[in-house]
Design an enzyme around this catalytic site. Structure first.
Site, PDB file in Angstrom:
ATOM      1  N   SER A 116      -8.359  -5.621 -10.909  1.00 33.84           N
ATOM      2  CA  SER A 116      -7.004  -5.092 -11.154  1.00 33.84           C
ATOM      3  C   SER A 116      -6.122  -6.193 -11.722  1.00 33.84           C
ATOM      4  CB  SER A 116      -6.372  -4.610  -9.846  1.00 33.84           C
ATOM      5  OG  SER A 116      -6.714  -3.267  -9.589  1.00 33.84           O
ATOM      6  N   LYS A 122       0.857  -1.187   0.000  1.00 34.48           N
ATOM      7  CA  LYS A 122       0.000   0.000   0.000  1.00 34.48           C
ATOM      8  C   LYS A 122       0.888   1.231   0.000  1.00 34.48           C
ATOM      9  CE  LYS A 122      -4.482   0.754   0.286  1.00 34.48           C
ATOM     10  NZ  LYS A 122      -5.488  -0.225  -0.125  1.00 34.48           N
TER      11      LYS A 122
HETATM   12  N1  GLU Z   1      -7.179   0.091  -3.186  1.00 34.54           N
HETATM   13  C1  GLU Z   1      -7.959  -1.052  -3.498  1.00 34.54           C
HETATM   14  C2  GLU Z   1      -8.045  -1.979  -2.309  1.00 34.54           C
HETATM   15  O1  GLU Z   1      -7.870  -1.579  -1.182  1.00 34.54           O
HETATM   16  C3  GLU Z   1      -7.515  -1.743  -4.790  1.00 34.54           C
HETATM   17  C4  GLU Z   1      -6.130  -2.294  -4.805  1.00 34.54           C
HETATM   18  C5  GLU Z   1      -5.705  -2.806  -6.176  1.00 34.54           C
HETATM   19  O2  GLU Z   1      -6.517  -2.871  -7.064  1.00 34.54           O
HETATM   20  O3  GLU Z   1      -4.531  -3.136  -6.303  1.00 34.54           O
HETATM   21  O4  GLU Z   1      -8.351  -3.143  -2.438  1.00 34.54           O
END
Ligand code: GLU
Length: 425
Positions: free
Chosen positions: A359, A115
């Protein structure tokens, strides 16, 4: 000289990393996780802190602090969004990175967890400032990111626009176009059909699966959605399409309630024409965010930030089912009371995993140089969500634990097994 002062982190917030760890510990104990693997998984592999200077529109240079935490790469390249927010802090990013590891493992996609975060206020920055910040952050992390290494995506405060800048900056620095370095891109730039609505769609799919287990009829059920950003608004729209009456929705401007059900399409249109906010929305009664969370409905969908269901309000929660669109919306101190009350929780690492699943599809399409139809994306994502739900539900029956602990058990078991096969040093 005017000194710029960074906003102080909110002090009375519970620590999300502790919330994550306490559930991890319970699941690790039930699984009998050995000490070596426990020690590997309890701390992030890498934590990068960067300070990037950015020229603001007034000509002054401001330095922004940013993070990228790689929690694990055991299952594959690390994956996870980038959060732009005034109060983002390292322990939060660490927790969010670990949740990505568990999330990818629960849905069985070949990614580790990461993250990113930058302390900034996207709502008060111009497009030019956002672009320079995104590019500077990308440059600072050029050796961390990579299509086989660490693949960012949107999170709170970022979206397709920022992902386009990130992909462009990364590609410029590497000397060729590299689509697969980031997901959540605009469609014309290698984005996937269905990615924008993927998280909200997954929330709806898991809500439907849970309602079936509980014998609830969607067409006779009511819900409230806390948070009306990308995740909450899509979840509301898709749940309403399946007959659920959405009695209330909320965002930072407050909560909006209508006994006959909020017209979600109309609320979304209002928000889109109002700088993304519900402020001033008329076809509803204005109530507080706190009232919304404890209102008399069947389903509660927290879809904003961490720690909104806490020991302060958990006693008063009336919903039978909580579906966590946000990451970490329930503090671990509230878990026991939720369980005592017999509320079913579809936990974050399962309920909101539709986003990272699509994704993954985007990354696969980029690497194949081929585009899937929307039907193919939705069909495959729905299948993965339903299979994952069943896996977690089966674990909850087998170990006689709530769905949240079951999800951690499924995830940790998968990562631990993979670690064993790969071997340590
Ligand atoms: N920010 C999103 C999550 O917390 C997506 C993360 C992603 O697609 O890599 O799952």
């Amino acid at each position: 000289m005017m000194l710029y002062k960074e906003p102080a982190p909110i002090k009375d917030r519970e620590n999300p990393f502790e919330s994550m760890m306490s559930r991890f510990n319970i699941a690790a104990e039930i699984l009998g996780l050995d000490e070596e693997v426990y020690n590997v998984l309890k701390t992030p592999t890498r934590q990068v802190i960067v300070n990037v200077p950015v020229t603001m529109d007034d000509g002054k240079v401001r330095v922004f602090e940013g993070y990228r935490v790689i929690h694990s790469t055991i299952l594959g390249p690390s994956k996870g969004g980038i959060r732009f927010a005034p109060d983002v802090f390292l322990d939060e990013v660490k927790a969010l990175a670990a949740w990505m590891t568990w999330k990818c493992a629960v849905v069985d996609i070949p990614y580790g967890g990461a993250k990113g975060g930058v302390i900034c206020d996207p709502f008060s920055m111009s497009a030019g400032e956002m672009e320079r910040l995104t590019r500077a952050y990308t440059q600072a992390l050029i050796d961390t990111f990579g299509p086989d290494q660490d693949i960012p995506a949107p999170d709170m405060g970022t979206g397709p626009r920022e992902m386009a800048w990130l992909m462009d900056e990364y590609s410029r620095m590497k000397g060729s176009t590299i689509h697969a370095v980031v997901t959540g891109k605009p469609l014309v730039l290698g984005g996937s059909l269905g990615r924008v609505e993927a998280t909200g769609r997954g929330v709806m799919v898991s809500a439907m699966a849970a309602m079936e287990k509980l014998g609830m009829d969607p067409a006779k059920s009511t819900a409230v959605i806390q948070g009306f950003g990308n995740v909450g608004a899509w979840a509301a729209k898709l749940m309403a399409e399946r007959g659920v009456k959405i009695l209330g929705v909320s965002d930072v401007s407050g909560a909006y309630w209508n006994d006959n059900g909020i017209d979600i399409e109309e609320a979304i249109e209002y928000k889109n024409n109002n700088k993304g906010r519900l402020e001033g929305y008329k076809n509803a009664e204005k109530i507080s965010n706190d009232e919304l969370l404890v209102s008399k409905v069947d389903v509660l969908v927290p879809a904003a930030v961490e720690d909104v269901i806490t020991i302060k309000n958990v006693d008063q929660i009336q919903a039978r089912l909580i579906v966590e669109g946000a990451n970490g919306p329930t503090s671990y101190k509230a878990d026991n009371i939720i369980n005592e009350k017999g509320i079913m929780v579809v936990p974050d690492i399962l309920a909101n995993s539709g986003g990272v699943t699509v994704s993954y599809f985007e990354w696969v399409q980029n690497r194949m140089g081929f585009k899937w139809t929307l039907d193919r994306v939705n069909e495959r994502a729905e299948r993965i969500m339903n299979e994952s739900f069943e896996r977690v539900y089966a674990a909850s029956q087998k170990y006689n634990v709530p769905m949240r602990i079951a999800a951690y058990i499924v995830a940790i078991d998968k990562v631990a097994m993979t670690y064993k096969y790969r071997g340590g040093f």
